[in-house]
Scaffold this active site. Structure first.
Site, PDB file in Angstrom:
ATOM      1  N   CYS A  77       0.833  -1.205   0.000  1.00 21.92           N
ATOM      2  CA  CYS A  77       0.000   0.000   0.000  1.00 21.92           C
ATOM      3  C   CYS A  77       0.873   1.263   0.000  1.00 21.92           C
ATOM      4  CB  CYS A  77      -0.912  -0.014   1.230  1.00 21.92           C
ATOM      5  SG  CYS A  77      -2.017   1.408   1.266  1.00 21.92           S
ATOM      6  N   CYS A  81       0.272   5.004   6.958  1.00 15.24           N
ATOM      7  CA  CYS A  81      -0.352   4.794   8.272  1.00 15.24           C
ATOM      8  C   CYS A  81       0.665   4.122   9.211  1.00 15.24           C
ATOM      9  CB  CYS A  81      -1.610   3.943   8.133  1.00 15.24           C
ATOM     10  SG  CYS A  81      -2.722   4.550   6.831  1.00 15.24           S
ATOM     11  N   CYS A  84       0.510   0.382  10.328  1.00 19.37           N
ATOM     12  CA  CYS A  84       0.069  -0.651   9.379  1.00 19.37           C
ATOM     13  C   CYS A  84       1.186  -1.484   8.753  1.00 19.37           C
ATOM     14  CB  CYS A  84      -0.766  -0.016   8.272  1.00 19.37           C
ATOM     15  SG  CYS A  84      -1.517  -1.297   7.246  1.00 19.37           S
ATOM     16  N   CYS A 121     -16.220  -9.640   5.746  1.00 15.30           N
ATOM     17  CA  CYS A 121     -15.646  -8.325   5.423  1.00 15.30           C
ATOM     18  C   CYS A 121     -14.384  -8.499   4.590  1.00 15.30           C
ATOM     19  CB  CYS A 121     -15.330  -7.602   6.730  1.00 15.30           C
ATOM     20  SG  CYS A 121     -14.610  -5.984   6.441  1.00 15.30           S
ATOM     21  N   CYS A 152     -19.439  -6.751   3.846  1.00 18.25           N
ATOM     22  CA  CYS A 152     -18.741  -5.516   4.226  1.00 18.25           C
ATOM     23  C   CYS A 152     -17.454  -5.461   3.409  1.00 18.25           C
ATOM     24  CB  CYS A 152     -18.426  -5.540   5.719  1.00 18.25           C
ATOM     25  SG  CYS A 152     -17.527  -4.073   6.288  1.00 18.25           S
ATOM     26  N   CYS A 212     -19.513   1.413   8.771  1.00 18.59           N
ATOM     27  CA  CYS A 212     -18.710   0.758   9.800  1.00 18.59           C
ATOM     28  C   CYS A 212     -17.503   1.672   9.988  1.00 18.59           C
ATOM     29  CB  CYS A 212     -18.282  -0.630   9.304  1.00 18.59           C
ATOM     30  SG  CYS A 212     -17.095  -1.431  10.403  1.00 18.59           S
ATOM     31  N   ARG A 284     -17.588  -3.204  18.150  1.00 14.69           N
ATOM     32  CA  ARG A 284     -16.840  -4.441  17.856  1.00 14.69           C
ATOM     33  C   ARG A 284     -15.440  -4.440  18.484  1.00 14.69           C
ATOM     34  NH1 ARG A 284     -16.728  -4.595  12.318  1.00 14.69           N
ATOM     35  NH2 ARG A 284     -18.885  -5.246  12.511  1.00 14.69           N
TER      36      ARG A 284
END
Ligand code: SAM
Ligand code: DTB
Ligand code: SF4
Length: 346
Positions: A77, A81, A84, A121, A152, A212, A284
């Site tokens: 990616c 972040c 991550c 998801c 999701c 979400c 969650r």
């Protein structure tokens, strides 16, 4: 620390003409940061008592939702972040893979359903999907939906037409997190603005999907920043239907690899405050459950958590074994959403 706090905002707030998608009786948009901080500062047992009261009012059946994650496109990616393992710029053990084939995704969804999951998801390590990616993911959504699972996806930033295309394919929820408070955000992420996240969330809403949206705690933010983060979520209008609260999983090679673990009781408090401020949301327990252990998770359920990621893998990091989770829920006397559905059908 004060012995007791006066919270001026009533717990079950007055009916508002701005009824939201979650039904009337809950309003979004009124929590100030000091009010949320005052909840955090309540004596621990008082906070849990209040959270449990709100929880029982809005979820009298008390079931726990099971959501299974699948990384349909892992690693590589371009974003930065700081937590991550999938960011290409950090030297982690994650290898970049291309988008999975439809059949492989459907096999994973069938296994999730057979294991008792409610929701499937699909996550992709993209800054934003290309239109040709949307077509491929739309086919996955149609296939998963046909299996009778809630769908999701979390694919990064979306344009309005992309959101509409996903909705048309049958996507029930789109996950896109605010991650933290606006003033702490720049300590963690620099390649995407807070406003970009808010824009994607509003495109998801406008396309008619459920939202979400949550974030990560334990990244070094202060309590007031945690309160600001929860207030921001609760003040979305309407607030998200699903609120994933991730406990940072420190991954070697990422900038947050050496972040000291957060006090587990502060994590429980965060769950309770999310429950009180977003009474009808599914809150969650997300990343970091392996580190939390059974006793802290039990306290989180007491604080109003009613959803977990289920299955031994999150996206790239581990999660408790399914059998371990089912045993914990059984020991606590908590039913899963799926088992309750089965009881009704029998
Ligand atoms: N690329 C997409 C995006 O960022 O929106 C979707 C996938 S991304 C991995 C989804 C969420 O996972 C992040 O917003 C973050 O809240 C959470 N996450 C990622 N790495 C994490 C970690 N090490 N610990 C806890 N949560 C994490
Ligand atoms: C969310 O808030 N947490 C999930 C889901 N949404 C996509 C992801 C957690 C990822 C944890 C790190 C990993 O496994 O790579
Ligand atoms: Fe990319 Fe999402 Fe990871 Fe950020 S959280 S680096 S956008 S995969």
């Amino acid at each position: 620390m004060p012995q007791s706090q006066t919270i001026e905002k009533p717990l079950v707030r007055a009916e508002s003409p701005r009824a939201n998608a979650l039904g009337s009786g809950d309003v979004s948009g009124n929590w100030t940061v000091p009010q949320v901080e005052a909840l955090f500062a309540l004596p621990f047992t008082e906070l849990l008592y209040r959270a449990q009261e709100v929880h029982r009012t809005h979820f009298p059946e008390g079931d726990v939702e099971l959501a299974t994650l699948l990384s349909i496109k892992t690693g590589g990616c371009p974003e930065d972040c700081g937590y991550c393992p999938q960011a290409a710029r950090y030297n982690t053990d994650v290898k970049a893979n291309k988008l999975m084939d439809l059949d492989e995704v459907l096999d994973a969804a069938k296994a999730a359903k057979a294991a008792g999951s409610n929701r499937f998801c699909m996550g992709a390590a993209w800054r934003e999907p290309k239109d040709r990616d949307i077509e491929k993911v739309a086919a996955m959504i149609r296939g998963v939906k046909a299996l009778g699972l809630e769908t999701c996806a979390t694919l990064g930033m979306l344009e309005p037409l992309q959101a509409k295309a996903l909705q048309a394919a049958g996507l029930d929820f789109y996950n896109h997190n605010l991650d933290t408070s606006e003033d702490f955000y720049r300590s963690v992420i620099n390649t995407r603005d807070y406003q970009d996240r808010l824009d994607t969330i509003s495109h998801v809403r406008a396309a008619g999907m459920s939202v979400c949206c949550g974030g990560i705690v334990g990244m070094g933010e202060s309590r007031v920043q945690r309160a600001a983060f929860i207030a921001r979520l609760a003040n979305l209008s309407p607030y998200p239907e699903s609120v994933p609260i991730n406990h940072l999983v420190p991954v070697a090679g990422t900038p947050l690899a050496d972040q000291p673990p957060m006090d587990p009781l502060e994590f429980v408090r965060t769950i309770a405050v999310a429950r009180i401020t977003m009474p009808k949301a599914r809150v969650r327990l997300s990343a970091g459950r392996q580190e939390l252990g059974r006793a802290v998770q039990a306290m989180c359920f007491q604080a109003g958590a009613n959803s977990i990621f289920y299955g031994e893998q999150l996206l790239t990091t581990g999660n408790p074994e399914a059998e371990e989770d089912l045993a914990l829920l059984a020991e606590l006397g908590l039913k899963t959403k799926q088992s309750m559905k089965a009881e009704v059908t029998v």
